[in-house]
Design a protein around this motif. Structure first.
Motif, PDB file in Angstrom:
ATOM      1  N   CYS A  69       0.835  -1.197   0.000  1.00 15.40           N
ATOM      2  CA  CYS A  69       0.000   0.000   0.000  1.00 15.40           C
ATOM      3  C   CYS A  69       0.870   1.248   0.000  1.00 15.40           C
ATOM      4  CB  CYS A  69      -0.926  -0.023   1.211  1.00 15.40           C
ATOM      5  SG  CYS A  69      -0.047   0.146   2.781  1.00 15.40           S
ATOM      6  N   LEU A  70       0.239   2.402  -0.070  1.00 13.94           N
ATOM      7  CA  LEU A  70       0.977   3.663  -0.163  1.00 13.94           C
ATOM      8  C   LEU A  70       1.901   3.894   1.031  1.00 13.94           C
ATOM      9  CD1 LEU A  70       1.320   6.235  -1.865  1.00 13.94           C
ATOM     10  CD2 LEU A  70      -0.613   7.217  -0.620  1.00 13.94           C
ATOM     11  N   PHE A 115      -9.118  -2.345   2.740  1.00 12.94           N
ATOM     12  CA  PHE A 115      -8.221  -1.205   2.579  1.00 12.94           C
ATOM     13  C   PHE A 115      -7.285  -1.097   3.766  1.00 12.94           C
ATOM     14  CE2 PHE A 115     -10.441   1.518   5.616  1.00 12.94           C
ATOM     15  CZ  PHE A 115     -11.734   1.003   5.612  1.00 12.94           C
ATOM     16  N   CYS A 164      -3.380   4.381   5.528  1.00 15.97           N
ATOM     17  CA  CYS A 164      -3.270   5.292   4.375  1.00 15.97           C
ATOM     18  C   CYS A 164      -4.487   5.249   3.452  1.00 15.97           C
ATOM     19  CB  CYS A 164      -2.004   4.995   3.578  1.00 15.97           C
ATOM     20  SG  CYS A 164      -2.039   3.447   2.645  1.00 15.97           S
ATOM     21  N   SER A 168      -5.261   3.053   1.164  1.00 14.09           N
ATOM     22  CA  SER A 168      -5.101   2.366  -0.128  1.00 14.09           C
ATOM     23  C   SER A 168      -6.050   1.183  -0.216  1.00 14.09           C
ATOM     24  CB  SER A 168      -3.663   1.849  -0.290  1.00 14.09           C
ATOM     25  OG  SER A 168      -2.739   2.901  -0.338  1.00 14.09           O
ATOM     26  N   HIS A 169      -6.719   1.051  -1.356  1.00 16.86           N
ATOM     27  CA  HIS A 169      -7.597  -0.093  -1.574  1.00 16.86           C
ATOM     28  C   HIS A 169      -6.761  -1.315  -1.919  1.00 16.86           C
ATOM     29  CE1 HIS A 169     -11.019   2.900  -2.580  1.00 16.86           C
ATOM     30  NE2 HIS A 169     -10.706   2.871  -1.312  1.00 16.86           N
ATOM     31  N   LEU A 181      -1.004  -1.767  -6.677  1.00 16.26           N
ATOM     32  CA  LEU A 181      -0.150  -2.096  -5.527  1.00 16.26           C
ATOM     33  C   LEU A 181       1.123  -2.826  -5.956  1.00 16.26           C
ATOM     34  CD1 LEU A 181      -2.960  -3.557  -3.228  1.00 16.26           C
ATOM     35  CD2 LEU A 181      -2.045  -1.224  -3.161  1.00 16.26           C
TER      36      LEU A 181
END
Ligand SMILES: [Zn+2]
Ligand SMILES: [Zn+2]
Length: 167
Positions: A29-30, A91, A95, A97-98, A119
Motif C-alpha cells: 500500500c501507499l 483497505f 493510508c 489504499s484499496h 499495488l
C-alpha cells in the motif's frame, strides 16, 4: 440473491478459460504497512468495473486482477468492508489504499482474490482484459482497445447472484 447459487468467480469478465500464470509478485500500500505476496496462480491481465458501487469506492474506475486464494499472503493490519452479501472490500486503515474486492464464502473466507493492480509494480505493464458495466461508465472514463465489454444487463444476466447495482 439465491443462496444456493453461490458465485465461483464474480470478477469482471472472468471465465473458466481465463489465462493464468504462476509466479511471484510483491506489492504494498501507499504507506507500506500492508504487504501482499502472490506466490502461485494469478491472471496477468486487468479487469475494470464501472458499477456505481465501484465508482464510489474507487473514486471513478475500479481495476483488479484475479489470484488464487491459496497463492496470496497478506501482512499488516487490514480493514474489511462487507459491501455485498457475497463480497468484501479491503483497505489499509492507515493510508486508505484499496487492497482487494473478494468473493467470500459463508465463513467470510476469500474464494479468490481480486487484487488492486496498482499495488504491484509488475502489474503496470499488464494489458486490460475486460470491462463490465460499460454503460454506467463516467463520461470522463473511456478505455480504448479490443478487450471484452459487457453492459450492466449482460453482466447481471450472467451472474444472477449479483443483487444489482446501486442507483
Ligand atoms: Zn497503508
Ligand atoms: Zn463494480
Amino acid at each position: 440473491m439465491n443462496s444456493t447459487t453461490a458465485p465461483s468467480n464474480p470478477d469482471p469478465g472472468a471465465s473458466p478459460s481465463s489465462s493464468t500464470t504462476t509466479g511471484h509478485l510483491t506489492g504494498h500500500c501507499l504507506c507500506g504497512a500492508v504487504n501482499i505476496t502472490v506466490q502461485g496462480e494469478h491472471d496477468p491481465r486487468v479487469g475494470a468495473c464501472h458499477c456505481r458501487m465501484c465508482q464510489r469506492w474507487s473514486g471513478g474506475l475500479f481495476l483488479c486482477f484475479t489470484a488464487d486464494a491459496s497463492a496470496v499472503t497478506v501482512t499488516g493490519e487490514v480493514t474489511r468492508y462487507r459491501s455485498s452479501t457475497f463480497a468484501e472490500r479491503a483497505f489499509c486503515p492507515r493510508c486508505g489504499s484499496h487492497l482487494w474486492f473478494n468473493d467470500v464464502d459463508d465463513g467470510g473466507q476469500p474464494r479468490s482474490y481480486e487484487l488492486m493492480p496498482g499495488l504491484f509494480d509488475a502489474a503496470r505493464s499488464w494489458p486490460l482484459r475486460s470491462e463490465i458495466y460499460v454503460d454506467r461508465a463516467m463520461a470522463s472514463v473511456h478505455l480504448a482497445g479490443e478487450h471484452r465489454r459487457k453492459s450492466r444487463a449482460e453482466y447481471e444476466a450472467q451472474n444472477p447472484y449479483v443483487e444489482g447495482d446501486m442507483e
